[in-house]
Design a protein around this motif. Structure first.
Motif, PDB file in Angstrom:
ATOM      1  N   TRP A  41       3.577  27.740  29.223  1.00 50.56           N
ATOM      2  CA  TRP A  41       4.899  27.379  28.718  1.00 50.56           C
ATOM      3  C   TRP A  41       4.844  26.239  27.714  1.00 50.56           C
ATOM      4  N   LEU A  68      -0.732  12.467  31.738  1.00 47.05           N
ATOM      5  CA  LEU A  68      -1.044  12.147  33.127  1.00 47.05           C
ATOM      6  C   LEU A  68      -1.680  10.758  33.235  1.00 47.05           C
ATOM      7  N   ASN A  95       5.776  26.420  36.438  1.00 49.93           N
ATOM      8  CA  ASN A  95       5.111  27.657  36.847  1.00 49.93           C
ATOM      9  C   ASN A  95       6.070  28.575  37.608  1.00 49.93           C
ATOM     10  N   LEU A 138       3.743  20.864  36.707  1.00 44.01           N
ATOM     11  CA  LEU A 138       2.912  22.050  36.879  1.00 44.01           C
ATOM     12  C   LEU A 138       3.607  23.094  37.762  1.00 44.01           C
ATOM     13  N   ASP A 181      -2.425  28.496  39.297  1.00 46.80           N
ATOM     14  CA  ASP A 181      -3.831  28.718  39.018  1.00 46.80           C
ATOM     15  C   ASP A 181      -4.674  27.533  39.506  1.00 46.80           C
ATOM     16  N   ARG A 182      -5.788  27.862  40.187  1.00 49.32           N
ATOM     17  CA  ARG A 182      -6.612  26.802  40.775  1.00 49.32           C
ATOM     18  C   ARG A 182      -7.144  25.835  39.718  1.00 49.32           C
ATOM     19  N   SER A 183      -7.557  26.372  38.564  1.00 50.16           N
ATOM     20  CA  SER A 183      -8.080  25.498  37.513  1.00 50.16           C
ATOM     21  C   SER A 183      -7.026  24.504  37.042  1.00 50.16           C
ATOM     22  N   LEU A 184      -5.780  24.956  36.965  1.00 52.83           N
ATOM     23  CA  LEU A 184      -4.724  24.045  36.512  1.00 52.83           C
ATOM     24  C   LEU A 184      -4.521  22.922  37.523  1.00 52.83           C
ATOM     25  N   GLU A 219      -6.797  21.777  39.477  1.00 55.85           N
ATOM     26  CA  GLU A 219      -7.965  20.889  39.359  1.00 55.85           C
ATOM     27  C   GLU A 219      -7.875  20.020  38.112  1.00 55.85           C
ATOM     28  N   LEU A 220      -7.356  20.601  37.041  1.00 52.81           N
ATOM     29  CA  LEU A 220      -7.165  19.808  35.820  1.00 52.81           C
ATOM     30  C   LEU A 220      -6.282  18.591  36.113  1.00 52.81           C
ATOM     31  N   PHE A 221      -5.179  18.843  36.810  1.00 52.98           N
ATOM     32  CA  PHE A 221      -4.265  17.741  37.130  1.00 52.98           C
ATOM     33  C   PHE A 221      -4.946  16.740  38.064  1.00 52.98           C
ATOM     34  N   PHE A 254     -12.959  24.492  31.985  1.00 52.58           N
ATOM     35  CA  PHE A 254     -13.063  25.561  32.970  1.00 52.58           C
ATOM     36  C   PHE A 254     -13.514  26.863  32.336  1.00 52.58           C
TER      37      PHE A 254
END
Ligand SMILES: Nc1ncnc2c1ncn2[C@@H]1O[C@H](COP(=O)(O)OP(=O)(O)OP(=O)(O)O)[C@@H](O)[C@H]1O
Ligand SMILES: [Mg+2]
Lengths: 258, 245
Positions: free
Chosen positions: B82, B95, A175, A171, A150-153, A155-157, B74
């Motif tokens: 998960w 992170l 996934n 991630l 997912d693009r948002s994920l 971007e979150l990272f 978002f």
């Protein structure tokens, strides 16, 4: 645990029912039509043959199963590593993907003798053949999972300044777990076929004979009932490995599902 | 701001300054470049022309510094399916290399703040949309950001849940005092939350109105039925209509 047994029963019972129906029809037809036993032996005769060669069949099934699982295990390791590389670089993916497809399309019966020549007349050849035929689905499924995040994920990272390795391990890889499991399921059946084909050519020694060897040996002697027993043992082995990987895969991926 | 692919000119020159601790809302017609502006501020995109700074540093620098000053919420909750709730809130802390004991303490505190302490071990797909969004908010605020960017975070929720989360967001803002830039389609939401509402024109977007919202904080749900509130949302709607035509 109860849940697990229920799920196992759901997986095993319906195909078993179909099997029983097929047996009955087969028996009736074989007896009614009076087919010679060396062409189509009735189920009773096959069962007898299975009984007579019982210990031989069990040993062969275990040996072939071990080779198939070994090949499958290597495919999981190699497949995940290759998929990691594919997910990190488009260039690597472009360069290697045609060869991955080659694995899928090459007739394994043509390659197996070459492998036996190179590796030797033993179980290592068989494991290698099982590995080659079971690699492709694991590579493609895992690569798909690694690259459809997912693009948002992502971007979150990125916003929290994650390194490439962190993105990959925390991630992309999680996934891809459901896809990896799908790949393993698909490959489990292939690995059994690969092991049997490998055994056609590697043959083993007198002391260690797999299902592929027995199938070839008995077909050469027109021992059709024994041959059928070996074919059933192969099918059961494939089902068992497929069933086990499905159960393990489904229970691992239950938390991914929404 | 021009996108190389297809040469979409997404944003016209924009001159915008947010004060520290300010709550600003950004409204505008669909496709006018609101998300693009937020991505620029977050340092996810580089502007094709012009510059952008947060506390006198470029957003790239802010991201690379140890100040951990920026978070993003978002449109979808964007949770890792998960990981259970606590694990999700902990992601940005991991992170950014924060120690495990401090992580646990902060996660616990954040879950308490959004009222999800009983759901720490639940998986995201077991939660309602509103609860998932709370987890997302908790995750964004766990790093104690000084700037919070929100891209239509409550757009997919029903009206009641949206209002409740608006009130909750204001409470969190009152505690932490971060600077907030909140994108929404909903003028009521914009007026309820913010101190100023920025109205963007259609693509290429530029800011065509900057409407001050005079209501005192803390605000509660009764504000929504005040005549003053109705007048202001009317003004914003009109400005939005002009901007969209
Ligand atoms: N990566 C990209 N490449 C090319 N064009 C893009 C890209 N991202 C967005 N655009 C275009 O830029 C314009 C602005 O997009 P943006 O997502 O910022 O609008 P928005 O105001 O957030 O819209 P919405 O209200 O629908 O969320 C749109 O026309 C969109 O198609
Ligand atoms: Mg948008």
């Amino acid at each position: 645990m109860k849940e697990f047994i229920k799920r196992a029963a759901l997986v095993v019972l319906p195909p078993l029912l179909v099997f029983v129906i097929v047996l009955v029809v087969w028996h009736v037809l074989a007896v009614r039509l009076d087919v010679p036993a060396y062409v189509v032996p009735p189920p009773g005769r096959v069962l007898e043959a299975a009984g007579e060669s019982g210990s031989k069949l069990v040993r062969a099934t275990l040996l072939t199963g071990a080779a198939a699982l070994g090949g499958l295990a290597i495919s999981v390791i190699v497949g995940v590593i290759v998929a990691f590389a594919f997910s990190q670089s488009r260039i690597i993916q472009r360069a290697l993907y045609p060869y991955a497809i080659f694995l899928q399309t090459v007739p394994i019966v043509a390659i197996a003798p070459v492998i036996v020549i190179w590796v030797g007349q033993d179980i290592r050849s068989v494991v290698l053949v099982a590995h080659i035929v079971s690699l492709f689905p694991i590579i493609t499924n895992t690569t798909h999972g690694l690259t459809t995040v997912d693009r948002s994920l992502l971007e979150l990272f990125q916003i929290h300044n994650a390194s490439r390795i962190q993105v990959l391990l925390r991630l992309r890889f999680p996934n891809a777990i459901p896809d990896l499991m799908t790949g393993i399921k698909t490959s489990s059946g292939l690995s059994v076929i690969g092991a049997i084909v490998g055994e056609f050519f590697a043959g083993y020694s007198e002391s260690s004979q797999g299902l592929g060897f027995l199938i070839q040996f008995w077909s050469g002697q027109l021992k059709t009932a024994e041959l059928f027993a070996a074919i059933f043992a192969s099918t059961l082995l494939g089902l068992a490995i497929f069933g086990a990987t499905s159960l393990i895969g489904d229970s691992i991926t239950s938390r991914w599902r929404d | 701001m021009v996108f190389p692919r297809g040469g979409v000119r997404a944003l016209a020159p924009i001159d915008l300054q947010l004060n520290r601790g300010e709550f600003a809302a950004l409204v505008g017609p669909s496709g006018c470049g609101k998300s693009t502006l937020l991505r620029l501020v977050a340092g996810l995109l580089e502007p094709t022309a012009g510059s952008l700074s947060i506390e006198n540093r470029s957003s790239g620098e802010v991201r690379l510094s140890n100040a951990h000053t920026l978070s993003f919420v978002f449109q979808q909750a964007a949770l890792l399916p998960w990981r259970h709730v606590a694990g999700n809130v902990s992601v940005p802390l991991e992170l950014e290399g924060i120690s495990k004991s401090e992580r646990n303490a902060r996660v616990e505190e954040m879950l308490r703040l959004v009222g999800l302490e009983d759901f720490a071990r639940a998986l995201p797909h077991r939660l309602s949309g509103g609860m998932q969004m709370r987890v997302s908010l908790a995750r964004a605020l766990a790093t104690q950001p000084s700037v919070l960017l929100l891209d239509e975070p409550f757009g997919a929720l029903d009206e009641i849940t949206r209002q409740r989360l608006n009130e909750e967001l204001l409470r969190l803002w009152g505690n932490d005092g971060f600077t907030a830039l909140f994108v929404t389609h909903n003028v009521y939401e914009a007026a309820f939350l913010s101190q100023r509402v920025l109205v963007m024109s259609k693509r290429p977007g530029q800011i065509v109105a900057d409407i001050a919202v005079p209501f005192e904080y803390p605000r509660d749900s009764s504000l929504r039925s005040e005549p003053e509130f109705a007048r202001l949302t009317g003004d914003i709607s009109r400005a939005l209509e002009v901007a969209s035509s």
